[in-house]
Design a protein around this motif. Structure first.
Motif, PDB file in Angstrom:
ATOM      1  N   GLU A   5       0.607  -1.067  -0.203  1.00 48.28           N
ATOM      2  CA  GLU A   5       0.062  -0.320  -0.068  1.00 48.28           C
ATOM      3  C   GLU A   5       0.877   1.243  -0.231  1.00 48.28           C
ATOM      4  OE1 GLU A   5      -2.634  -0.504   3.812  1.00 48.28           O
ATOM      5  OE2 GLU A   5      -3.667  -1.996   1.841  1.00 48.28           O
ATOM      6  N   PRO A  11      -0.766  -0.063  -7.497  1.00 49.77           N
ATOM      7  CA  PRO A  11      -2.578  -0.213  -7.937  1.00 49.77           C
ATOM      8  C   PRO A  11      -1.908  -0.625  -9.031  1.00 49.77           C
ATOM      9  CG  PRO A  11      -2.300   1.049  -6.186  1.00 49.77           C
ATOM     10  CD  PRO A  11      -1.284   1.251  -6.665  1.00 49.77           C
ATOM     11  N   LEU A  14      -1.231  -3.977 -10.450  1.00 52.86           N
ATOM     12  CA  LEU A  14      -1.666  -4.861 -10.566  1.00 52.86           C
ATOM     13  C   LEU A  14      -2.163  -4.750 -11.293  1.00 52.86           C
ATOM     14  CD1 LEU A  14      -2.768  -7.015  -8.424  1.00 52.86           C
ATOM     15  CD2 LEU A  14      -4.847  -5.130  -7.238  1.00 52.86           C
ATOM     16  N   THR A  15      -3.156  -3.340 -11.864  1.00 54.65           N
ATOM     17  CA  THR A  15      -4.213  -3.818 -12.764  1.00 54.65           C
ATOM     18  C   THR A  15      -3.531  -3.881 -14.336  1.00 54.65           C
ATOM     19  OG1 THR A  15      -5.487  -1.402 -12.095  1.00 54.65           O
ATOM     20  CG2 THR A  15      -5.599  -1.545 -14.055  1.00 54.65           C
ATOM     21  N   VAL A  44      -8.826  -8.192  -9.745  1.00 56.56           N
ATOM     22  CA  VAL A  44      -8.833  -7.584  -8.747  1.00 56.56           C
ATOM     23  C   VAL A  44      -9.317  -7.117  -8.197  1.00 56.56           C
ATOM     24  CG1 VAL A  44      -8.122  -4.774  -9.062  1.00 56.56           C
ATOM     25  CG2 VAL A  44      -7.531  -6.109 -10.699  1.00 56.56           C
ATOM     26  N   LEU A  48      -8.084  -7.703  -4.313  1.00 57.15           N
ATOM     27  CA  LEU A  48      -8.494  -6.895  -2.853  1.00 57.15           C
ATOM     28  C   LEU A  48      -9.227  -7.859  -1.448  1.00 57.15           C
ATOM     29  CD1 LEU A  48      -9.565  -3.740  -5.137  1.00 57.15           C
ATOM     30  CD2 LEU A  48      -7.000  -4.217  -4.026  1.00 57.15           C
ATOM     31  N   MET A  53      -6.409  -5.816   0.795  1.00 56.01           N
ATOM     32  CA  MET A  53      -5.947  -4.125   0.522  1.00 56.01           C
ATOM     33  C   MET A  53      -7.062  -2.772   0.791  1.00 56.01           C
ATOM     34  SD  MET A  53      -3.441  -3.281  -2.962  1.00 56.01           S
ATOM     35  CE  MET A  53      -3.642  -1.542  -3.509  1.00 56.01           C
ATOM     36  N   THR A  55      -8.915  -0.244  -0.478  1.00 57.82           N
ATOM     37  CA  THR A  55      -9.741   0.140  -1.835  1.00 57.82           C
ATOM     38  C   THR A  55      -9.175   2.086  -1.870  1.00 57.82           C
ATOM     39  OG1 THR A  55     -12.181   0.693  -0.640  1.00 57.82           O
ATOM     40  CG2 THR A  55     -11.599  -1.657  -1.789  1.00 57.82           C
ATOM     41  N   TYR A  58      -6.523   1.476  -3.329  1.00 59.97           N
ATOM     42  CA  TYR A  58      -6.340   1.934  -4.685  1.00 59.97           C
ATOM     43  C   TYR A  58      -6.539   2.213  -5.815  1.00 59.97           C
ATOM     44  CZ  TYR A  58      -7.266  -0.529  -8.994  1.00 59.97           C
ATOM     45  OH  TYR A  58      -7.578  -1.425 -10.322  1.00 59.97           O
ATOM     46  N   THR A  59      -8.033   2.913  -5.504  1.00 57.32           N
ATOM     47  CA  THR A  59      -8.437   4.354  -6.302  1.00 57.32           C
ATOM     48  C   THR A  59      -7.730   5.376  -6.578  1.00 57.32           C
ATOM     49  OG1 THR A  59     -10.741   3.328  -4.979  1.00 57.32           O
ATOM     50  CG2 THR A  59     -10.205   5.660  -6.215  1.00 57.32           C
TER      51      THR A  59
END
Length: 229
Positions: A5, A11, A14-15, A44, A48, A53, A55, A58-59
């Motif tokens: 994180e 993120p 990961l995406t 994804v 999560l 993790m 969110t 991530y956003t």
């Protein structure tokens, strides 16, 4: 997990990794169900949930990537320009098809929503489901809808159009590339246009033009429909 994180670009990594896995699955099995966007989303979400993790983190990490959505959509003007002379000959038919498609999409959502007695905020959130996220979320929030619901509806609509579009075109005998493009662009926005580009350059160009016009028409129709709900 705290270490991951703390990495700002995690993120994004990961995406991209999830989407790449989706692409490899599509290349290997070549089935509509193996849609890279769908598989990427599922991977994804699974990650999560499995790791717990945050969110919000991530956003936040994907915010810069989200900024690229508008310029990426604008880049769809390139195939439109390359096929301009062909599209110009069918412009009236394209505009008529997009107008009918955009209006029917919204009317069907409104009718089903009223029949099932959806809350007004949910119903408004679903009205712009067939346009790009940038336009749909703005319209939804402007008239009291929920951006998250609209985003989910837009993604599901796009993936559905991408997966089922070719089969539906065969089922209903839609063989003209311009007509196919109008169907993809009007009903399934950018994700549908990605599939249209795989069919042919002309289909992709017609789809690009259609999604732009559909967005404008949805913005024009939305105030009247929202006021009636």
């Amino acid at each position: 997990m705290r270490l991951l994180e703390s990495i700002d670009i995690f993120p994004l990594i990961l995406t991209l990794a999830a989407f790449r896995i989706g692409q490899l699955c599509q290349q290997k099995w070549k089935k509509p169900i193996f849609n890279p966007t769908l598989i990427g989303m599922m991977l994804v979400i699974a990650f999560l949930l499995a790791t717990g993790m945050n969110t919000e983190g991530y956003t936040t990490g994907m915010r810069k990537m989200s900024w690229l959505m508008t310029p990426a959509t604008i880049c769809l003007a390139i195939p439109m320009y390359e096929q301009f002379q062909v599209l110009k000959k069918s412009l009236k038919a394209i505009l008529a098809g997009v107008c009918a498609g955009a209006l029917s999409c919204m009317l069907v959502v409104a009718a089903v929503g009223l029949l099932l007695e959806f809350e007004q905020s949910i119903l408004i959130s679903l009205l712009p489901k067939s346009v790009t996220t940038a336009i749909g979320v703005s319209l939804s929030e402007l008239f009291g809808g929920m951006g998250g619901v609209t985003t989910a509806a837009i993604i599901v609509t796009g993936i559905g159009g991408n997966m089922m579009g070719p089969t539906l075109c065969k089922l209903f005998g839609i063989t003209d590339p311009v007509a196919q493009g109008v169907a993809f662009g009007t009903s399934a926005h950018v994700i549908g246009t990605a599939k249209a580009n795989e069919i042919s350059e002309l289909t992709g160009a017609a789809s690009s033009l259609s999604l732009v016009v559909a967005g404008l028409l949805t913005a024009a129709f939305m105030p009247a429909l929202a006021g009636l709900l």
